[in-house]
Design an enzyme around this catalytic site. Sequence first.
Site, short mmCIF file in Angstrom:
data_model
loop_
_atom_site.label_atom_id
_atom_site.label_comp_id
_atom_site.label_asym_id
_atom_site.label_seq_id
_atom_site.Cartn_x
_atom_site.Cartn_y
_atom_site.Cartn_z
N CYS A 91 0.81 -1.22 0.00
CA CYS A 91 0.00 0.00 0.00
C CYS A 91 0.84 1.27 0.00
O CYS A 91 0.36 2.33 -0.39
CB CYS A 91 -0.95 0.02 1.19
SG CYS A 91 -2.16 -1.31 1.16
N HIS A 345 -9.15 3.66 -1.84
CA HIS A 345 -7.76 3.24 -1.64
C HIS A 345 -7.26 2.48 -2.87
O HIS A 345 -7.17 1.25 -2.85
CB HIS A 345 -7.69 2.37 -0.38
CG HIS A 345 -6.33 1.88 -0.02
ND1 HIS A 345 -5.16 2.43 -0.52
CD2 HIS A 345 -5.94 0.85 0.81
CE1 HIS A 345 -4.13 1.77 -0.01
NE2 HIS A 345 -4.58 0.81 0.79
N CYS A 375 0.21 2.15 6.61
CA CYS A 375 0.43 0.75 6.93
C CYS A 375 0.51 -0.05 5.63
O CYS A 375 -0.12 0.31 4.63
CB CYS A 375 -0.67 0.21 7.83
SG CYS A 375 -2.33 0.27 7.10
#
Length: 389
Positions: A91, A345, A375
């Site tokens: 991510c 996202h 994260c």
Amino acid sequence: MRDAVIVEAVRTPIGKAKANGALRGVHPVDLFAHSLREILGRSGIDPALIDDVIGGVVTQAGEQSANMTRRAVLAAGFPESVPATTVDRQCGSSQQAIHFAAQGVIAGAYDFVIAGGVESMGRVPMGSDAAGTADRNGTGFDERYPDGLVGQGISAELIAARWHLSRREMDEFALASHEKAAAATKNGAFGAELAPLAGLATDEGIRLGSTVESLGGLRAAYYDEKVAARFPEIRWDITAANASQISDGSSAVLITTSENAAKFGLEPIARVHSTAVVGDDPLLMLTAVVPATRRVLRRAGLSLDDIDLVEINEAFAPVVLAWAKDTGADLGKVNVNGGAIALGHPLGASGARLATTLVHAMRERGARFGLQTMCEAGGLANATIYERL
């Protein structure tokens, strides 16, 4: 000493990764190329001056495979002489791209570099890069973790249980994300960073009209009987509402030195002040934002009280809430224009999307220091501190 400054930062609106999503029809190469072209158009810089383009992509399969950043650079009309590479830190991929770019500029390896990322989760489903793979771990990994790791949704459940976060607290946080994003959209707070595409001019995932009570009626998204037996402390409170949305989008920032910016008539938005990347428990997986925040603050010689604005990725509500509990952060400074729960996202794009949103908010609000942290799967996290110029 050379520095690294962001002189342009753009992103597409974020589309829903569904069959009728506004960006579903856009090939990921073209999706990324759009942000790259926008960077050139806004800066007016000769693309031949770009020393490298570093793109973050998480699911490097199918249309997003084989160093797709190079194809996006060519699709955007850059000269063939401009190189490109694709990185994967899950991510945080495009936040890591920013780190690599800034480090290269400071070291003198680059004069101008673009860092960004893309993810078309509607066209290239998450996890499809591992399709058909019988064993991703090998012997040594399985010997170290004989009980096995878990998916991110289960990690989020473990965090919620271990930090004693209630379902209502997480749903309230999720609802606030949508409310802040809706207000920012209405007030034009995203105007300077958005590059409309395919008829989409605002983020598609923002929802209004929910209540904490209505969100409380949603079912658990990750319930698993075997996992429940292994981790009886889990309360199964993670739902589609308090987790980030799967999405399509791209983002990009242009980085150079203050000296080059002045030479070419470019106005710096912010300096990349300090960077850090850490590893943490791969079972909890999403908690590395805490040590990453502490490390980057220590490197910068700052405290959290010195930070005016924070962008922390809302992968799941408990990630942000646990981070705030451990660091003592003021949530009033956090994701002031909403986060991934509302905006979405798009994995490879999110790092540079958060950076883009943060530096524009810093300029708009007159903030001096901004902190970004993400994260990342496997128990990783990047953290970056920006200073407005």
